[in-house]
Design an enzyme around this catalytic site. Structure first.
Site, PDB file in Angstrom:
ATOM      1  N   LYS A  22       0.846  -1.207   0.000  1.00 18.05           N
ATOM      2  CA  LYS A  22       0.000   0.000   0.000  1.00 18.05           C
ATOM      3  C   LYS A  22       0.875   1.249   0.000  1.00 18.05           C
ATOM      4  O   LYS A  22       0.654   2.174  -0.785  1.00 18.05           O
ATOM      5  CB  LYS A  22      -0.897   0.003   1.252  1.00 18.05           C
ATOM      6  CG  LYS A  22      -1.561   1.339   1.524  1.00 18.05           C
ATOM      7  CD  LYS A  22      -2.446   1.308   2.763  1.00 18.05           C
ATOM      8  CE  LYS A  22      -1.750   1.532   4.069  1.00 18.05           C
ATOM      9  NZ  LYS A  22      -1.476   2.943   4.423  1.00 18.05           N
ATOM     10  N   CYS A 126      -5.107   8.358   9.743  1.00 15.24           N
ATOM     11  CA  CYS A 126      -5.255   7.614  11.002  1.00 15.24           C
ATOM     12  C   CYS A 126      -5.017   8.528  12.195  1.00 15.24           C
ATOM     13  O   CYS A 126      -4.172   9.423  12.149  1.00 15.24           O
ATOM     14  CB  CYS A 126      -4.230   6.484  11.072  1.00 15.24           C
ATOM     15  SG  CYS A 126      -4.697   5.000  10.203  1.00 15.24           S
ATOM     16  N   ASP A 317       4.843   0.711  11.889  1.00 14.37           N
ATOM     17  CA  ASP A 317       3.650   0.043  11.355  1.00 14.37           C
ATOM     18  C   ASP A 317       3.553  -1.427  11.771  1.00 14.37           C
ATOM     19  O   ASP A 317       2.569  -2.099  11.448  1.00 14.37           O
ATOM     20  CB  ASP A 317       3.614   0.155   9.818  1.00 14.37           C
ATOM     21  CG  ASP A 317       3.329   1.575   9.356  1.00 14.37           C
ATOM     22  OD1 ASP A 317       2.943   2.408  10.180  1.00 14.37           O
ATOM     23  OD2 ASP A 317       3.506   1.850   8.151  1.00 14.37           O
TER      24      ASP A 317
HETATM   25  C1  EPZ Z   1       4.262   6.985   6.265  1.00 12.16           C
HETATM   26  O1  EPZ Z   1       3.489   8.026   6.799  1.00 12.16           O
HETATM   27  C2  EPZ Z   1       3.355   5.787   6.193  1.00 12.16           C
HETATM   28  N1  EPZ Z   1       2.216   6.091   5.336  1.00 12.16           N
HETATM   29  C3  EPZ Z   1       2.860   5.424   7.593  1.00 12.16           C
HETATM   30  O2  EPZ Z   1       2.071   4.258   7.506  1.00 12.16           O
HETATM   31  C4  EPZ Z   1       4.080   5.135   8.473  1.00 12.16           C
HETATM   32  O3  EPZ Z   1       3.647   4.874   9.788  1.00 12.16           O
HETATM   33  C5  EPZ Z   1       5.017   6.344   8.469  1.00 12.16           C
HETATM   34  O4  EPZ Z   1       5.378   6.676   7.095  1.00 12.16           O
HETATM   35  C6  EPZ Z   1       6.311   6.103   9.231  1.00 12.16           C
HETATM   36  O5  EPZ Z   1       6.968   4.979   8.717  1.00 12.16           O
HETATM   37  C7  EPZ Z   1       2.322   5.947   4.033  1.00 12.16           C
HETATM   38  O6  EPZ Z   1       3.376   5.614   3.486  1.00 12.16           O
HETATM   39  C8  EPZ Z   1       1.100   6.172   3.218  1.00 12.16           C
HETATM   40  P1  EPZ Z   1       6.245  10.434   8.261  1.00 12.16           P
HETATM   41  P2  EPZ Z   1       4.015   9.523   6.762  1.00 12.16           P
HETATM   42  O7  EPZ Z   1       6.089  11.715   7.551  1.00 12.16           O
HETATM   43  O8  EPZ Z   1       4.811   9.727   5.551  1.00 12.16           O
HETATM   44  C9  EPZ Z   1       6.376  13.747  11.655  1.00 12.16           C
HETATM   45  C10 EPZ Z   1       0.152   2.953   7.794  1.00 12.16           C
HETATM   46  O9  EPZ Z   1      -0.347   2.403   8.811  1.00 12.16           O
HETATM   47  N2  EPZ Z   1       6.215  14.779  10.633  1.00 12.16           N
HETATM   48  O10 EPZ Z   1       7.472   9.624   8.003  1.00 12.16           O
HETATM   49  O11 EPZ Z   1       2.838  10.386   6.988  1.00 12.16           O
HETATM   50  C11 EPZ Z   1       5.141  12.874  11.830  1.00 12.16           C
HETATM   51  O12 EPZ Z   1       4.157  13.519  12.613  1.00 12.16           O
HETATM   52  C12 EPZ Z   1       0.661   4.369   7.842  1.00 12.16           C
HETATM   53  O13 EPZ Z   1       0.244   2.385   6.706  1.00 12.16           O
HETATM   54  C13 EPZ Z   1       6.364  16.092  11.003  1.00 12.16           C
HETATM   55  O14 EPZ Z   1       6.641  16.407  12.180  1.00 12.16           O
HETATM   56  O15 EPZ Z   1       4.955   9.529   8.047  1.00 12.16           O
HETATM   57  C14 EPZ Z   1       5.738  11.651  12.474  1.00 12.16           C
HETATM   58  O16 EPZ Z   1       5.895  11.881  13.843  1.00 12.16           O
HETATM   59  C15 EPZ Z   1       0.360   5.054   9.137  1.00 12.16           C
HETATM   60  N3  EPZ Z   1       6.204  17.068  10.062  1.00 12.16           N
HETATM   61  C16 EPZ Z   1       7.108  11.546  11.808  1.00 12.16           C
HETATM   62  O17 EPZ Z   1       7.380  12.847  11.254  1.00 12.16           O
HETATM   63  C17 EPZ Z   1       5.919  16.766   8.760  1.00 12.16           C
HETATM   64  O18 EPZ Z   1       5.782  17.685   7.952  1.00 12.16           O
HETATM   65  C18 EPZ Z   1       7.216  10.532  10.693  1.00 12.16           C
HETATM   66  O19 EPZ Z   1       6.128  10.712   9.820  1.00 12.16           O
HETATM   67  C19 EPZ Z   1       5.779  15.419   8.388  1.00 12.16           C
HETATM   68  C20 EPZ Z   1       5.947  14.426   9.343  1.00 12.16           C
END
Ligand code: EPZ
Length: 430
Positions: A22, A126, A317
């Site tokens: 996904k 989520c 995840d």
């Molecule tokens: C991706 O989300 C995945 N989603 C998530 O999977 C996964 O948990 C996550 O990466 C971490 O591995 C998809 O690929 C569609 P991040 P993403 O930006 O990209 C913070 C699932 O269950 N952050 O790497 O949204 C954020 O709040 C989903 O399949 C900021 O602070 O995650 C988090 O604490 C859930 N500012 C951390 O970074 C920003 O601008 C990592 O988030 C962006 C993110």
């Protein structure tokens, strides 16, 4: 609303085909906005999030055709989807669509790169933490874009002549912001160097697809990615990589219930850290031709401490599923979540099955119990929901999991895959 009924206690034996990822399919689909040619993706999973994104891309003018599913003998099938975006019909991604799925926010990268402007609603997704978008804003600003928040939307505008390559180092690792920078910088003028980039296999998959489309990218899979901008990208054909989270989930299910299962169509190298943790918990895991074989011993699970981290660390995840496994370990284990601040919603539901878990900040202390007992449970995010399913498989009696629509966002044909391996799992539609 559908529910899933599980009668626990059966070992799992057989073959589980692993679907396309996904979290790779979503950014790959979004990359179709970067070209007027056809991007063909193979192995696209049939999931609620994918269908939702198809609707969103249609709204932006992408013409989509889905080739029928191909059934294989092991029960697997794959979908091939063709995406053609001759012209971008609309550079606005509205609240009604983006609020359903955070990843749809990522259209901001290609829209800005190809059209010089985008108006994208702030995302939903989520309920696992605040999940801000500051890194996207900073990254795109580094490429010269003007970013402004207005009425719940981000208005982004590229400078005259398009985005400009730059050096930008993320203060924090973000998968989504890395995807967006890769897509935006591919069509920028000049060279972009992204520091502290996410190293997830899904980032590498997107980079490989962009390279097939004509982008000039080196270093994907390391912390520093260099992108030399090109004036246009062409079509390509690309196969979505296997879902490492689905792989790890079923591996943990087998470790918990006992049994002998081959996870087909996946690769052990995509989830080394999680496999290592599963092995330390006592299951036997080996690479076999075209997949992974896992032999679980059910009642002899050893306690293992894990800490979630960006790739190649233990994936957030898989945290809920691993905690499910640890509820039946012979001893005390600790699970620490460092990526999202609110990703412990499964704790109180696992407790309903008899698990003994105490929370202290971002760390859960799990005291293994010799048996779990089925109960009605529900969860408010995708991975939490599936942790309840695997705990239910190992529990005595009946577990009823409600709010199944969370599972449908990320697990393709879950009941069917488990039933084929001897589990008693059925969907009840009310
Ligand atoms: C991706 O989300 C995945 N989603 C998530 O999977 C996964 O948990 C996550 O990466 C971490 O591995 C998809 O690929 C569609 P991040 P993403 O930006 O990209 C913070 C699932 O269950 N952050 O790497 O949204 C954020 O709040 C989903 O399949 C900021 O602070 O995650 C988090 O604490 C859930 N500012 C951390 O970074 C920003 O601008 C990592 O988030 C962006 C993110």
């Amino acid at each position: 609303m559908d529910r899933i009924r599980i009668v626990g206690g059966n070992a799992l034996n057989g073959i589980i085909p692993i679907s396309g990822a996904k979290n790779a399919a979503l950014p790959l689909m979004i990359a179709s906005l970067l070209t007027s040619d056809t991007l063909t993706l193979e192995n696209v999973p049939h999931l609620a999030d994918v269908e939702n994104l198809l609707r969103i891309l249609g709204n932006h003018g992408v013409d989509i055709s889905v080739n029928g599913r191909r059934e294989h003998q092991d029960g697997s099938y794959s979908r091939t989807v063709h995406f053609t975006c001759r012209t971008i019909a609309d550079t606005t991604a509205p609240y009604e669509l983006v609020s359903k799925m955070r990843a749809s926010f990522w259209v901001i990268g290609p829209l800005l790169a190809r059209c010089g402007q985008a108006r994208v609603s702030l995302p939903g997704g989520c309920a696992i933490g605040t999940r801000p978008v500051d890194l996207f804003i900073e990254g795109l600003e580094a490429l010269g874009a003007e970013m402004e928040i207005d009425g719940g939307y981000i208005n982004a505008r590229a400078p005259q002549g398009g985005l400009i390559g730059a050096r930008y180092t993320f203060p924090k690792v973000s998968v989504g912001a890395t995807h967006v920078m890769l897509m935006a910088a591919s069509l920028a003028r000049g060279t972009t160097v992204i520091g502290n980039a996410a190293r997830e296999p899904e980032v590498v998959d997107l980079a490989n697809c962009l390279i097939a489309m004509g982008a000039k990218i080196t270093g994907a899979g390391t912390s520093t990615i260099t992108i030399e901008g090109v004036t246009s990208l062409s079509g390509a054909r690309h196969r979505v990589l296997p879902d490492r989270i689905e792989t790890g989930t079923y591996a943990m299910a087998v470790a918990m219930t006992g049994g002998d299962v081959t996870l087909a169509g996946t690769e052990i190298g995509l989830l080394d850290t999680a496999i290592e943790a599963i092995r330390r918990a006592g299951a036997e895991v080996s690479a076999v031709e075209n997949g992974i074989r896992i032999i679980g011993h059910g009642d002899q699970i050893r306690p293992v401490d894990i800490v979630t981290e960006p790739y190649p660390g233990f994936p957030t995840d898989l945290q809920a599923q691993f905690m499910g496994l640890m509820t039946r370990a012979q001893g005390v284990s600790h699970v620490t979540e460092t990526i999202f601040e609110n990703r412990f919603m499964h704790v109180q539901e696992l407790a309903r099955l008899g698990a003994k878990i105490t929370l202290n900040g971002q760390t859960a202390r799990i005291e293994g119990v010799s048996r779990l007992r089925g109960a009605p449970v529900m969860a408010t995010d995708l991975r939490a929901s599936v942790s309840l399913v695997i705990a239910g498989l190992a529990a005595e009696g009946e577990t009823m999991v409600s709010r199944v629509y969370h599972l449908d966002r990320g697990f393709e044909r879950l009941e069917e895959k488990l039933t084929r391996c001897g589990a008693i799992v059925e969907r009840i539609s009310d």
